[in-house]
Design a protein around this motif. Structure first.
Motif, short mmCIF file in Angstrom:
data_model
loop_
_atom_site.label_atom_id
_atom_site.label_comp_id
_atom_site.label_asym_id
_atom_site.label_seq_id
_atom_site.Cartn_x
_atom_site.Cartn_y
_atom_site.Cartn_z
N ASP A 255 -50.66 -42.79 -18.18
CA ASP A 255 -51.63 -41.84 -18.74
C ASP A 255 -51.40 -40.44 -18.17
O ASP A 255 -51.38 -39.45 -18.91
N LYS B 193 -50.00 -37.09 -20.25
CA LYS B 193 -50.83 -35.88 -20.28
C LYS B 193 -50.13 -34.71 -19.58
O LYS B 193 -50.23 -33.56 -20.00
N TYR C 20 -52.45 -34.24 -27.77
CA TYR C 20 -53.48 -34.17 -26.74
C TYR C 20 -54.17 -32.81 -26.91
O TYR C 20 -53.88 -31.86 -26.17
N PRO D 59 -61.89 -28.92 -26.31
CA PRO D 59 -62.56 -29.88 -25.42
C PRO D 59 -63.09 -31.14 -26.12
O PRO D 59 -62.90 -32.24 -25.63
N GLU D 60 -63.73 -30.97 -27.29
CA GLU D 60 -64.32 -32.15 -27.96
C GLU D 60 -63.22 -33.12 -28.41
O GLU D 60 -63.37 -34.33 -28.30
N ALA E 279 -61.58 -34.72 -25.38
CA ALA E 279 -62.48 -35.71 -24.79
C ALA E 279 -62.38 -37.05 -25.50
O ALA E 279 -62.51 -38.10 -24.88
N ARG E 280 -62.14 -37.02 -26.82
CA ARG E 280 -62.00 -38.29 -27.56
C ARG E 280 -60.78 -39.07 -27.09
O ARG E 280 -60.78 -40.29 -27.07
N ASP F 92 -59.39 -38.72 -23.96
CA ASP F 92 -59.73 -39.16 -22.59
C ASP F 92 -60.68 -40.36 -22.63
O ASP F 92 -60.59 -41.27 -21.81
N GLU F 93 -61.62 -40.32 -23.57
CA GLU F 93 -62.59 -41.42 -23.70
C GLU F 93 -61.85 -42.72 -24.00
O GLU F 93 -62.09 -43.75 -23.37
N ALA G 250 -59.57 -43.92 -21.03
CA ALA G 250 -60.37 -44.49 -19.95
C ALA G 250 -60.87 -45.88 -20.34
O ALA G 250 -60.78 -46.83 -19.55
N TRP G 251 -61.37 -46.02 -21.54
CA TRP G 251 -61.87 -47.33 -21.99
C TRP G 251 -60.74 -48.35 -21.99
O TRP G 251 -60.89 -49.47 -21.53
#
Lengths: 221, 221
Positions: B72, B76, B95, B99-100, B103-104, B106-107, B110-111
């Motif tokens: 990851d 990035k 990537y 920001p929005e 963030a999707r 990164d979300e 992370a999940w």
């Protein structure tokens, strides 16, 4: 600060991921409101919450209609959005823009996710042979002491995760002076916001240790 | 392109995280060399490799002396560094800087890290009640079809992870037309780089299915 709506955070402070979000919001004085969602009461599985986050997980952040899940993504999003639309501005050291420095934070958060689940480290520390705890300490040493950033997202992510073992009445750092010193430094920087976010953990610890016999208390604390 | 040194990637293509890095390098025509580290031969535990990555994990990237672990973080980092020091420039959709949108990604990453470990999904798919596989499909549907970004880091991370089950001779997408269509679209965009990175997986699948009885083959494929 006028013009910026307060963000709304859905949290349960028993979760280390939620604590990390709250500490970050408080420490950086980001206007916010908190909606408490009690996991133990199944409030994260209600139809209303499921509509907000179909994965039924905490924390969740709402920022002017934008809904985001996963603490890592939430913290990084707050850094990104407040570096352009502040005040308050989140200082660069939390999530540095320089690719090499940022990569060190991403490296740790990725490793942390894949290797130190809260429940695992807690269970392993209590029930097994400390291997996961030791592996975590190895990583902490590697990722932190080689790259001495005190206040980065990763600092309180790991600290909060290690603190989870306090729920079981143990302080797994107590015999590790180097890590204790690092914890003290992070705590002193984060000060009140850290203790406030950990109040639920401290309460569970106190309830747990109150039930122990004097003999067990001595062995545990 | 002159002036930019080739990056060096330490990989074993049996690992989905390594495949993701290789696909990204090839698809974006990033000058690179590959150092094969065979996990099955324990080459990730040699003193030489441990010096490079004390956590003894793959993949590892070396970029002009800067050593980075965790796929990851590597992906990035490459997006970040090549958006400023290209050519080649990695297109923003991988990537996004907004920001929005970022963030999707990164979300999801992370999940993905916390919920779909390669070994887990593989083992669960083979041995247990498909719950983890179903949960993954739920997440894929949630994270992808609601936010239709075809070429983001998360697209081939999850696709490569789902492909891991091919090692066991099964295609877990075969009865899921919506996901099959999505896979075809991603594969057609990534074209040769995808198949090249998955050649090791295809080989294992072919060896595995060659050993099966005709009856089992019919049930499995």
């Amino acid at each position: 600060m006028a013009g910026r709506q307060a963000v709304k955070a859905y949290l349960d402070l028993v979760s280390q991921a939620c604590r990390a979000v709250l500490i970050f919001l408080k420490h950086n004085k980001i206007p916010h409101t908190v909606e408490n969602i009690a996991i133990r009461k199944g409030q994260h599985k209600t139809p209303e919450f499921t509509k907000l986050n179909p994965m039924q997980k905490l924390p969740v952040l709402e920022d002017n209609g934008f809904v985001l899940t996963e603490s890592d993504a939430i913290l990084k999003y707050l850094c990104a959005v407040l570096c352009t639309t502040g005040p308050p501005y989140v200082p660069d050291h939390w999530y540095p823009k320089l690719p090499e420095k940022r990569a060190r934070v991403d490296e740790y958060t990725a490793w942390n996710h894949a290797n130190t689940h809260t429940s695992s480290i807690f269970l392993h520390e209590i029930g097994f042979d400390m291997w996961l705890v030791d592996m975590t300490f190895q990583a902490v040493t590697l990722f932190f002491f080689q790259n001495c950033f005190l206040c980065q997202l990763k600092s309180f992510k790991i600290l909060s995760r290690l603190f989870q073992s306090l729920c079981g009445g143990r302080d797994i750092l107590k015999d590790r002076p180097k890590l204790l010193s690092w914890r003290s430094r992070v705590q002193s920087v984060l000060s009140d916001s850290f203790d406030e976010a950990h109040s639920a953990v401290y309460q569970i610890r106190d309830k747990f240790t109150a039930k122990l016999s004097p003999c067990s208390k001595q062995a545990t604390l």
